[in-house]
Design a protein around this motif. Structure first.
Motif, PDB file in Angstrom:
ATOM      1  N   ARG A 162       4.451 -51.030 -14.662  1.00 15.25           N
ATOM      2  CA  ARG A 162       3.186 -51.578 -14.852  1.00 15.25           C
ATOM      3  C   ARG A 162       2.579 -52.328 -13.462  1.00 15.25           C
ATOM      4  O   ARG A 162       1.528 -52.620 -13.250  1.00 15.25           O
ATOM      5  CB  ARG A 162       3.145 -52.814 -15.820  1.00 15.25           C
ATOM      6  CG  ARG A 162       3.598 -52.032 -17.372  1.00 15.25           C
ATOM      7  CD  ARG A 162       2.880 -53.066 -18.153  1.00 15.25           C
ATOM      8  NE  ARG A 162       3.324 -52.571 -19.666  1.00 15.25           N
ATOM      9  CZ  ARG A 162       2.723 -51.323 -20.402  1.00 15.25           C
ATOM     10  NH1 ARG A 162       1.691 -50.738 -19.924  1.00 15.25           N
ATOM     11  NH2 ARG A 162       3.565 -51.163 -21.457  1.00 15.25           N
ATOM     12  N   ASN A 163       3.589 -52.559 -12.569  1.00 18.74           N
ATOM     13  CA  ASN A 163       3.283 -53.089 -11.366  1.00 18.74           C
ATOM     14  C   ASN A 163       3.943 -51.929 -10.414  1.00 18.74           C
ATOM     15  O   ASN A 163       4.877 -51.791 -10.093  1.00 18.74           O
ATOM     16  CB  ASN A 163       4.144 -54.307 -11.093  1.00 18.74           C
ATOM     17  CG  ASN A 163       3.684 -55.412 -11.958  1.00 18.74           C
ATOM     18  OD1 ASN A 163       2.547 -55.698 -12.305  1.00 18.74           O
ATOM     19  ND2 ASN A 163       4.754 -56.236 -12.431  1.00 18.74           N
ATOM     20  N   ARG A 164       2.909 -51.660  -9.439  1.00 15.79           N
ATOM     21  CA  ARG A 164       3.250 -50.878  -8.315  1.00 15.79           C
ATOM     22  C   ARG A 164       3.331 -51.161  -7.107  1.00 15.79           C
ATOM     23  O   ARG A 164       2.524 -52.429  -6.931  1.00 15.79           O
ATOM     24  CB  ARG A 164       2.454 -49.539  -8.447  1.00 15.79           C
ATOM     25  CG  ARG A 164       1.154 -49.598  -8.011  1.00 15.79           C
ATOM     26  CD  ARG A 164       0.267 -48.236  -8.117  1.00 15.79           C
ATOM     27  NE  ARG A 164      -0.997 -48.365  -7.527  1.00 15.79           N
ATOM     28  CZ  ARG A 164      -2.062 -47.755  -7.695  1.00 15.79           C
ATOM     29  NH1 ARG A 164      -1.940 -46.769  -8.923  1.00 15.79           N
ATOM     30  NH2 ARG A 164      -3.475 -48.096  -7.237  1.00 15.79           N
ATOM     31  N   PRO A 165       3.679 -50.599  -6.000  1.00 13.22           N
ATOM     32  CA  PRO A 165       3.889 -51.411  -4.885  1.00 13.22           C
ATOM     33  C   PRO A 165       2.244 -51.508  -4.104  1.00 13.22           C
ATOM     34  O   PRO A 165       1.466 -50.626  -4.452  1.00 13.22           O
ATOM     35  CB  PRO A 165       4.577 -50.335  -3.769  1.00 13.22           C
ATOM     36  CG  PRO A 165       5.561 -49.538  -4.794  1.00 13.22           C
ATOM     37  CD  PRO A 165       4.565 -49.421  -5.965  1.00 13.22           C
ATOM     38  N   GLU A 166       2.170 -52.522  -3.373  1.00 15.87           N
ATOM     39  CA  GLU A 166       0.702 -52.743  -2.688  1.00 15.87           C
ATOM     40  C   GLU A 166       0.576 -51.411  -1.812  1.00 15.87           C
ATOM     41  O   GLU A 166       1.435 -50.708  -1.369  1.00 15.87           O
ATOM     42  CB  GLU A 166       1.139 -53.915  -1.622  1.00 15.87           C
ATOM     43  CG  GLU A 166       1.030 -55.034  -2.678  1.00 15.87           C
ATOM     44  CD  GLU A 166       1.194 -56.475  -1.762  1.00 15.87           C
ATOM     45  OE1 GLU A 166       0.781 -56.220  -0.342  1.00 15.87           O
ATOM     46  OE2 GLU A 166       1.196 -57.468  -2.159  1.00 15.87           O
ATOM     47  N   SER A 167      -0.820 -51.322  -1.631  1.00 14.35           N
ATOM     48  CA  SER A 167      -1.332 -50.033  -0.673  1.00 14.35           C
ATOM     49  C   SER A 167      -0.827 -50.458   0.618  1.00 14.35           C
ATOM     50  O   SER A 167      -0.694 -51.700   1.268  1.00 14.35           O
ATOM     51  CB  SER A 167      -2.842 -50.283  -0.660  1.00 14.35           C
ATOM     52  OG  SER A 167      -3.457 -49.929  -2.219  1.00 14.35           O
ATOM     53  N   LYS A 168      -0.529 -49.291   1.243  1.00 16.79           N
ATOM     54  CA  LYS A 168       0.134 -49.473   2.619  1.00 16.79           C
ATOM     55  C   LYS A 168      -0.860 -48.590   3.759  1.00 16.79           C
ATOM     56  O   LYS A 168      -1.264 -47.675   3.262  1.00 16.79           O
ATOM     57  CB  LYS A 168       1.401 -48.969   2.973  1.00 16.79           C
ATOM     58  CG  LYS A 168       2.533 -49.709   2.056  1.00 16.79           C
ATOM     59  CD  LYS A 168       3.875 -49.053   2.377  1.00 16.79           C
ATOM     60  CE  LYS A 168       4.870 -49.891   1.315  1.00 16.79           C
ATOM     61  NZ  LYS A 168       6.272 -49.285   1.548  1.00 16.79           N
ATOM     62  N   ALA A 169      -1.016 -49.122   4.840  1.00 22.64           N
ATOM     63  CA  ALA A 169      -1.816 -48.178   5.828  1.00 22.64           C
ATOM     64  C   ALA A 169      -0.837 -47.097   6.351  1.00 22.64           C
ATOM     65  O   ALA A 169       0.380 -47.373   6.513  1.00 22.64           O
ATOM     66  CB  ALA A 169      -2.107 -49.288   7.045  1.00 22.64           C
ATOM     67  N   GLY A 170      -1.489 -46.055   6.617  1.00 29.36           N
ATOM     68  CA  GLY A 170      -0.818 -44.963   7.014  1.00 29.36           C
ATOM     69  C   GLY A 170      -0.202 -45.209   8.483  1.00 29.36           C
ATOM     70  O   GLY A 170      -1.193 -45.521   9.177  1.00 29.36           O
TER      71      GLY A 170
ATOM     72  N   TRP B  38      -4.996 -44.763   3.678  1.00 26.13           N
ATOM     73  CA  TRP B  38      -4.270 -45.710   2.874  1.00 26.13           C
ATOM     74  C   TRP B  38      -3.384 -45.112   2.065  1.00 26.13           C
ATOM     75  O   TRP B  38      -3.800 -44.076   1.257  1.00 26.13           O
ATOM     76  CB  TRP B  38      -5.233 -46.689   2.107  1.00 26.13           C
ATOM     77  CG  TRP B  38      -5.835 -47.814   3.007  1.00 26.13           C
ATOM     78  CD1 TRP B  38      -6.698 -47.530   3.642  1.00 26.13           C
ATOM     79  CD2 TRP B  38      -4.941 -49.118   3.330  1.00 26.13           C
ATOM     80  NE1 TRP B  38      -7.198 -48.701   4.451  1.00 26.13           N
ATOM     81  CE2 TRP B  38      -6.045 -49.642   4.365  1.00 26.13           C
ATOM     82  CE3 TRP B  38      -3.883 -49.739   3.110  1.00 26.13           C
ATOM     83  CZ2 TRP B  38      -5.815 -50.892   4.924  1.00 26.13           C
ATOM     84  CZ3 TRP B  38      -3.688 -50.871   3.518  1.00 26.13           C
ATOM     85  CH2 TRP B  38      -4.548 -51.527   4.599  1.00 26.13           C
ATOM     86  N   LEU B  39      -2.035 -45.590   1.520  1.00 28.08           N
ATOM     87  CA  LEU B  39      -0.916 -44.696   0.779  1.00 28.08           C
ATOM     88  C   LEU B  39      -0.978 -45.923  -0.407  1.00 28.08           C
ATOM     89  O   LEU B  39      -0.615 -46.886  -0.122  1.00 28.08           O
ATOM     90  CB  LEU B  39       0.108 -44.557   1.599  1.00 28.08           C
ATOM     91  CG  LEU B  39      -0.058 -43.664   2.769  1.00 28.08           C
ATOM     92  CD1 LEU B  39       1.323 -43.794   3.628  1.00 28.08           C
ATOM     93  CD2 LEU B  39      -0.537 -42.379   2.526  1.00 28.08           C
ATOM     94  N   ASP B  40      -0.963 -45.016  -1.650  1.00 27.55           N
ATOM     95  CA  ASP B  40      -0.407 -45.855  -2.834  1.00 27.55           C
ATOM     96  C   ASP B  40       0.673 -44.991  -3.459  1.00 27.55           C
ATOM     97  O   ASP B  40       0.321 -43.784  -3.831  1.00 27.55           O
ATOM     98  CB  ASP B  40      -1.632 -46.199  -3.596  1.00 27.55           C
ATOM     99  CG  ASP B  40      -2.644 -46.921  -3.496  1.00 27.55           C
ATOM    100  OD1 ASP B  40      -2.139 -48.436  -3.147  1.00 27.55           O
ATOM    101  OD2 ASP B  40      -3.747 -46.674  -3.070  1.00 27.55           O
ATOM    102  N   GLU B  41       1.811 -45.427  -3.558  1.00 23.90           N
ATOM    103  CA  GLU B  41       3.125 -44.660  -4.160  1.00 23.90           C
ATOM    104  C   GLU B  41       2.617 -44.756  -5.717  1.00 23.90           C
ATOM    105  O   GLU B  41       2.660 -46.111  -6.185  1.00 23.90           O
ATOM    106  CB  GLU B  41       4.368 -45.542  -3.858  1.00 23.90           C
ATOM    107  CG  GLU B  41       5.210 -44.800  -4.434  1.00 23.90           C
ATOM    108  CD  GLU B  41       6.866 -45.260  -4.103  1.00 23.90           C
ATOM    109  OE1 GLU B  41       7.522 -44.780  -3.220  1.00 23.90           O
ATOM    110  OE2 GLU B  41       7.214 -46.349  -4.545  1.00 23.90           O
TER     111      GLU B  41
END
Length: 139
Positions: free
Chosen positions: A5-13, A23-26
């Motif tokens: 239910r909680n995924r990691p925060e978006s990360k800049a490529g 932007w990357l979302d796992e």
């Protein structure tokens, strides 16, 4: 079964692997024995990956916008929302947004036993990206 239910925060490529704003979302990285890795990747207009390859190949599914994909030794091709691209294992390639539009895709890969999913190489030259974009003006 496991529900996340909680995924990691978006990360800049990272700049060493991408040109432009990405932007990357796992989405998925289940525990072993699964090797699946899935990312939602958002490219600003003109943003793209460096040349790279994946030991077990890659599936890209374009969710929104238009972009370009190119494999080593071939011409770039336009990709649009709804397109799915299968990239062969260890096939050198790059992909990203067209010059005037955002592009979002899901990227699905499998990790090797040591966790490796991607081998990165040189950035796509600005002239090479411009030439690819010029070949596909609708992109």
């Amino acid at each position: 079964m496991r529900i996340t239910r909680n995924r990691p925060e978006s990360k800049a490529g990272p700049a060493e692997n991408f040109t432009g704003t990405v932007w990357l979302d796992e989405i998925a990285a289940p525990p072993s024995p699964s090797r699946l890795r899935m990312f939602n990747v958002r490219f600003a207009p003109g943003a793209h990956t460096a040349w790279h390859r994946h030991p077990h190949g890659q599936v890209l599914h374009v969710l929104d916008g238009e972009g370009l994909v190119q494999r080593g030794g071939a011409e770039a091709e336009t990709i649009r929302a709804g397109d799915t691209v299968w990239i062969e294992p260890d096939e050198w390639h790059w992909h990203g947004a067209a010059p005037r539009t955002f592009m979002t895709h899901l990227a699905v890969v499998e990790a090797t036993d040591d966790g490796t999913t991607t081998h990165w190489d040189a950035h796509v030259g600005a002239d090479d990206y411009a030439a690819a974009a010029d070949e596909h003006p609708a992109a």
